[in-house]
Design a protein around this motif. Structure first.
Motif, PDB file in Angstrom:
ATOM      1  N   ILE B  57      65.160  13.239  96.951  1.00  0.00           N
ATOM      2  CA  ILE B  57      66.323  13.585  96.107  1.00  0.00           C
ATOM      3  C   ILE B  57      67.378  14.312  96.938  1.00  0.00           C
ATOM      4  CG2 ILE B  57      67.062  15.074  94.191  1.00  0.00           C
ATOM      5  CD1 ILE B  57      64.413  14.310  92.810  1.00  0.00           C
ATOM      6  N   GLY B  58      66.926  15.282  97.728  1.00  0.00           N
ATOM      7  CA  GLY B  58      67.878  16.019  98.572  1.00  0.00           C
ATOM      8  C   GLY B  58      68.494  15.133  99.634  1.00  0.00           C
ATOM      9  N   ALA B  59      67.666  14.271 100.224  1.00  0.00           N
ATOM     10  CA  ALA B  59      68.162  13.395 101.291  1.00  0.00           C
ATOM     11  C   ALA B  59      69.264  12.487 100.776  1.00  0.00           C
ATOM     12  CB  ALA B  59      67.008  12.568 101.861  1.00  0.00           C
ATOM     13  N   ALA B  60      69.134  12.079  99.506  1.00  0.00           N
ATOM     14  CA  ALA B  60      70.152  11.188  98.936  1.00  0.00           C
ATOM     15  C   ALA B  60      71.523  11.849  98.925  1.00  0.00           C
ATOM     16  CB  ALA B  60      69.748  10.783  97.519  1.00  0.00           C
ATOM     17  N   ALA B  61      71.515  13.167  98.767  1.00  0.00           N
ATOM     18  CA  ALA B  61      72.803  13.873  98.634  1.00  0.00           C
ATOM     19  C   ALA B  61      73.371  14.338  99.974  1.00  0.00           C
ATOM     20  CB  ALA B  61      72.634  15.060  97.702  1.00  0.00           C
ATOM     21  N   MET B  62      72.609  14.155 101.058  1.00  0.00           N
ATOM     22  CA  MET B  62      73.080  14.641 102.367  1.00  0.00           C
ATOM     23  C   MET B  62      74.436  14.034 102.743  1.00  0.00           C
ATOM     24  SD  MET B  62      69.475  14.532 104.415  1.00  0.00           S
ATOM     25  CE  MET B  62      69.922  15.112 106.044  1.00  0.00           C
ATOM     26  N   GLY B  63      74.623  12.784 102.351  1.00  0.00           N
ATOM     27  CA  GLY B  63      75.853  12.086 102.730  1.00  0.00           C
ATOM     28  C   GLY B  63      77.104  12.669 102.095  1.00  0.00           C
ATOM     29  N   ILE B  64      76.951  13.317 100.940  1.00  0.00           N
ATOM     30  CA  ILE B  64      78.138  13.904 100.294  1.00  0.00           C
ATOM     31  C   ILE B  64      78.664  15.038 101.178  1.00  0.00           C
ATOM     32  CG2 ILE B  64      79.122  14.753  98.141  1.00  0.00           C
ATOM     33  CD1 ILE B  64      76.584  13.977  96.710  1.00  0.00           C
ATOM     34  N   TRP B  65      77.729  15.808 101.715  1.00  0.00           N
ATOM     35  CA  TRP B  65      78.109  16.904 102.617  1.00  0.00           C
ATOM     36  C   TRP B  65      78.753  16.344 103.882  1.00  0.00           C
ATOM     37  CZ3 TRP B  65      79.035  21.864 102.563  1.00  0.00           C
ATOM     38  CH2 TRP B  65      79.016  22.592 103.745  1.00  0.00           C
ATOM     39  N   LEU B 178      70.760  22.480 106.033  1.00  0.00           N
ATOM     40  CA  LEU B 178      69.658  23.439 105.997  1.00  0.00           C
ATOM     41  C   LEU B 178      69.872  24.492 104.910  1.00  0.00           C
ATOM     42  CD1 LEU B 178      67.050  24.383 107.406  1.00  0.00           C
ATOM     43  CD2 LEU B 178      68.443  25.686 108.985  1.00  0.00           C
ATOM     44  N   LEU B 179      71.068  25.105 104.911  1.00  0.00           N
ATOM     45  CA  LEU B 179      71.315  26.232 104.002  1.00  0.00           C
ATOM     46  C   LEU B 179      71.437  25.803 102.548  1.00  0.00           C
ATOM     47  CD1 LEU B 179      73.877  28.342 106.072  1.00  0.00           C
ATOM     48  CD2 LEU B 179      71.467  28.802 105.701  1.00  0.00           C
ATOM     49  N   CYS B 180      71.866  24.569 102.310  1.00  0.00           N
ATOM     50  CA  CYS B 180      72.020  24.121 100.917  1.00  0.00           C
ATOM     51  C   CYS B 180      70.725  23.550 100.359  1.00  0.00           C
ATOM     52  CB  CYS B 180      73.137  23.097 100.792  1.00  0.00           C
ATOM     53  SG  CYS B 180      74.729  23.753 101.274  1.00  0.00           S
ATOM     54  N   GLY B 181      69.688  23.526 101.170  1.00  0.00           N
ATOM     55  CA  GLY B 181      68.384  23.097 100.668  1.00  0.00           C
ATOM     56  C   GLY B 181      68.304  21.610 100.361  1.00  0.00           C
ATOM     57  N   PHE B 182      69.020  20.808 101.133  1.00  0.00           N
ATOM     58  CA  PHE B 182      68.953  19.361 100.884  1.00  0.00           C
ATOM     59  C   PHE B 182      67.528  18.833 101.105  1.00  0.00           C
ATOM     60  CE2 PHE B 182      73.553  19.670 101.513  1.00  0.00           C
ATOM     61  CZ  PHE B 182      74.015  18.834 100.514  1.00  0.00           C
ATOM     62  N   VAL B 183      66.927  19.216 102.225  1.00  0.00           N
ATOM     63  CA  VAL B 183      65.581  18.698 102.516  1.00  0.00           C
ATOM     64  C   VAL B 183      64.562  19.806 102.800  1.00  0.00           C
ATOM     65  CG1 VAL B 183      66.124  16.340 103.252  1.00  0.00           C
ATOM     66  CG2 VAL B 183      66.426  18.214 104.871  1.00  0.00           C
ATOM     67  N   VAL B 184      64.984  21.050 102.636  1.00  0.00           N
ATOM     68  CA  VAL B 184      64.078  22.176 102.888  1.00  0.00           C
ATOM     69  C   VAL B 184      64.178  23.141 101.708  1.00  0.00           C
ATOM     70  CG1 VAL B 184      63.653  24.164 104.385  1.00  0.00           C
ATOM     71  CG2 VAL B 184      64.372  22.006 105.397  1.00  0.00           C
ATOM     72  N   PRO B 185      63.070  23.558 101.113  1.00  0.00           N
ATOM     73  CA  PRO B 185      63.156  24.547 100.024  1.00  0.00           C
ATOM     74  C   PRO B 185      63.762  25.861 100.542  1.00  0.00           C
ATOM     75  CG  PRO B 185      60.943  23.617 100.210  1.00  0.00           C
ATOM     76  CD  PRO B 185      61.690  23.154 101.403  1.00  0.00           C
ATOM     77  N   LEU B 186      64.670  26.408  99.757  1.00  0.00           N
ATOM     78  CA  LEU B 186      65.353  27.639 100.187  1.00  0.00           C
ATOM     79  C   LEU B 186      64.377  28.786 100.380  1.00  0.00           C
ATOM     80  CD1 LEU B 186      68.596  27.625  98.011  1.00  0.00           C
ATOM     81  CD2 LEU B 186      68.288  26.844 100.355  1.00  0.00           C
TER      82      LEU B 186
END
Lengths: 261, 256
Positions: B57-65, B178-186
């Motif tokens: 789910i997070g990886a899908a949104a990486m491209g928006i950033w 990293l900081l927005c928690g796209f693929v890593v839990p905060l």
């Protein structure tokens, strides 16, 4: 003597003139901060996934980042001649092509080596990882071979950049291919079966594996085969790059496309 | 009405320009796609379905950033190189209304990247998107996209006097992921870093996406995302006017 002068002095002058990333406003964010943040990103991905240890990701990503100067600097110092309108002058000169272009590779290799070593040292410091200081001389040697191999693929890209102007996009694509296929973040045996054979033909794969082994205490004899393979792969890319430069030089003369931007 | 038309024309024109650029149209999708692949390959080693879904789910949104960082940082620089910055600044249209539709055009490419990564993950990792609350999920993606576009607005005006702004934008890529928690839990990040995460709109957007996917309420995260995005917009509008005025006063707009 002339060839030596072209190799050392000409190479350094071209690097300084055409690789504008040496400007501190670019150098610090891209060459120094870049590897650290990439290491941190994947080290935390590894921690979240419960895979590998910090040292694994530090070495993989630091070496992967050596490809950034390896490819972009080579591309800029060859393809950049065209944008500077100096390519015609370079190619009509009687200078031998091998020292002419390989001289540009030497500062690139040194920059790639420095980038990777900086990444390793910073990563160890930031994540409190455990790589024995005694292994650093051998780590440095293996990283140098990896940097040479990336400069080899950079030479191929520099040649392509003589006919294809979007070097930045091409450089990024190759960098990403190296990120995924060379075992940067996942050991080759854990990659899907079809990916590992591709990775074994690419620069960095063997250097990353060898560096990890050295960091784990392996001696030269245990990694010499991997280092030799990496050297061979780098040499193949250098030969390919020089051949491509020769071919594309002839093609651009035939079609009068030398200065087309 | 004329303002809406100006915004629409600017958005449509810039989107077309970006879609045909190899760097923006292709690389802005390919770059996060490959990083998402690299992250999911790491998660795949242990093959924990729950962790894979979390990362997917997070990886899908990486491209928006990604659609904003380097591209928004170079927005003003591109106008400068094209020789149109003085015209844009001198035009009666407020500078913000020229920049905003451009960053929304970039964010639209980011949305395309979301679809591309979702399909890619499904095909390569056999990881179909499992979402309990589809309206909430779609709203969360749109909110994340909207607020990241506002971040792009802030970034583009902040670096207006920085000649090599692309390097700053490029350097923001990985810290953002990293900081927005796209693929890593905060929760895994050091405690002192977490306030930095809360000050970033995508953090709340991604949390809203995850909450919707899990069938939980995304409204608190969406509200936080909107609030932080609004703060970006207000700051950017204020900063943009001051920096542009300053650049005009000191004749440094062209940086030549």
């Amino acid at each position: 003597m002339t060839s030596l002068r072209i190799f050392f002095i000409g190479g350094l002058m071209s690097f300084r003139a055409l690789f504008n990333w040496m400007n501190p406003w670019i150098f610090v964010p891209t060459i120094l901060l870049g590897p650290i943040t990439q290491i941190l990103l994947f080290a935390y991905v590894g921690r979240a996934a419960g895979v590998g240890d910090d040292e694994f990701f530090i070495i993989g990503n630091a070496l992967n980042y050596a490809a950034i100067p390896g490819m972009f600097a080579m591309t800029f110092t060859i393809g950049g001649e065209r944008f500077a309108q100096t390519l015609g002058l370079v190619l009509v000169s009687p200078a031998r092509r091998i020292p002419l272009f390989m001289g540009r590779a030497l500062p690139v290799i040194l920059t790639g080596w420095g980038t990777a070593m900086f990444g390793i040292v910073s990563g160890v410091w930031a994540l409190d990882a455990d790589i024995p200081w005694g292994s650093f001389p051998l780590v440095g040697l293996v990283v140098a071979v990896g940097a040479f191999a990336t400069a080899g693929i950079g030479l191929v890209m520099g040649a392509i950049n003589l006919v294809w102007r979007d070097g930045a996009t091409l450089g990024n694509v190759v960098f990403l291919v190296l990120l995924v296929f060379t075992g940067t973040n996942v050991a080759l045996e854990d990659l899907p079966g079809w990916m590992a054979p591709i990775g074994r033909c690419l620069p960095l794969t063997h250097a990353i594996e060898a560096t990890r082994m050295v960091a784990d205490g392996a001696a030269w004899g245990q990694v010499s085969g991997l280092v030799g393979t990496e050297m061979l792969i780098g040499a193949v890319y250098v030969v390919l790059g020089l051949a491509a430069l020769r071919w594309l030089e002839q093609m651009s003369r035939t079609h009068a496309t030398l200065d087309r931007v | 009405m004329s303002r809406l038309r100006q915004l629409w024309v600017c958005y449509r024109l810039q989107l077309k320009v970006m879609m045909f650029s190899p760097f923006e149209g292709f690389l802005q999708v390919f770059f996060p796609l490959m990083f998402a692949t690299a992250a999911l390959l790491v998660y795949r080693v242990n093959n924990d379905p729950e962790a894979m879904l979390y990362a997917g789910i997070g990886a899908a949104a990486m491209g928006i950033w990604t659609s904003q960082t380097t591209t928004a940082a170079t927005l003003v620089q591109r106008e400068r190189w094209a020789g149109t910055l003085e015209l844009v600044v001198a035009a009666p249209t407020p500078f913000a209304f020229v920049v905003l539709p451009i960053t929304f055009g970039m964010a639209t490419l980011g949305l395309y990247s979301v679809v591309a990564v979702v399909l890619w993950d499904w095909w390569l990792f056999d990881l179909p998107l499992q979402v309990e609350n589809w309206p909430g999920f779609v709203l969360s993606i749109l909110m994340a996209t909207f607020t990241i576009a506002l971040f792009g607005f802030l970034l583009s005006v902040t670096v207006v006097r920085y000649r090599t702004a692309w390097a700053i934008g490029s350097a923001l890529e990985y810290p953002g992921w990293l900081l927005c928690g796209f693929v890593v839990p905060l929760a895994l990040l050091p405690g002192w870093v977490q306030p930095l995460s809360w000050a970033r709109a995508p953090t709340w957007g991604v949390q809203a996406m995850r909450a919707s996917a899990a069938g939980e309420s995304p409204w608190f995260d969406l509200a936080m995302c909107a609030a932080v995005g609004l703060a970006y917009a207000l700051l950017a509008a204020w900063l943009g006017n001051r920096l542009i005025d300053s650049a005009r006063r000191h004749a440094t707009l062209s940086l030549t």
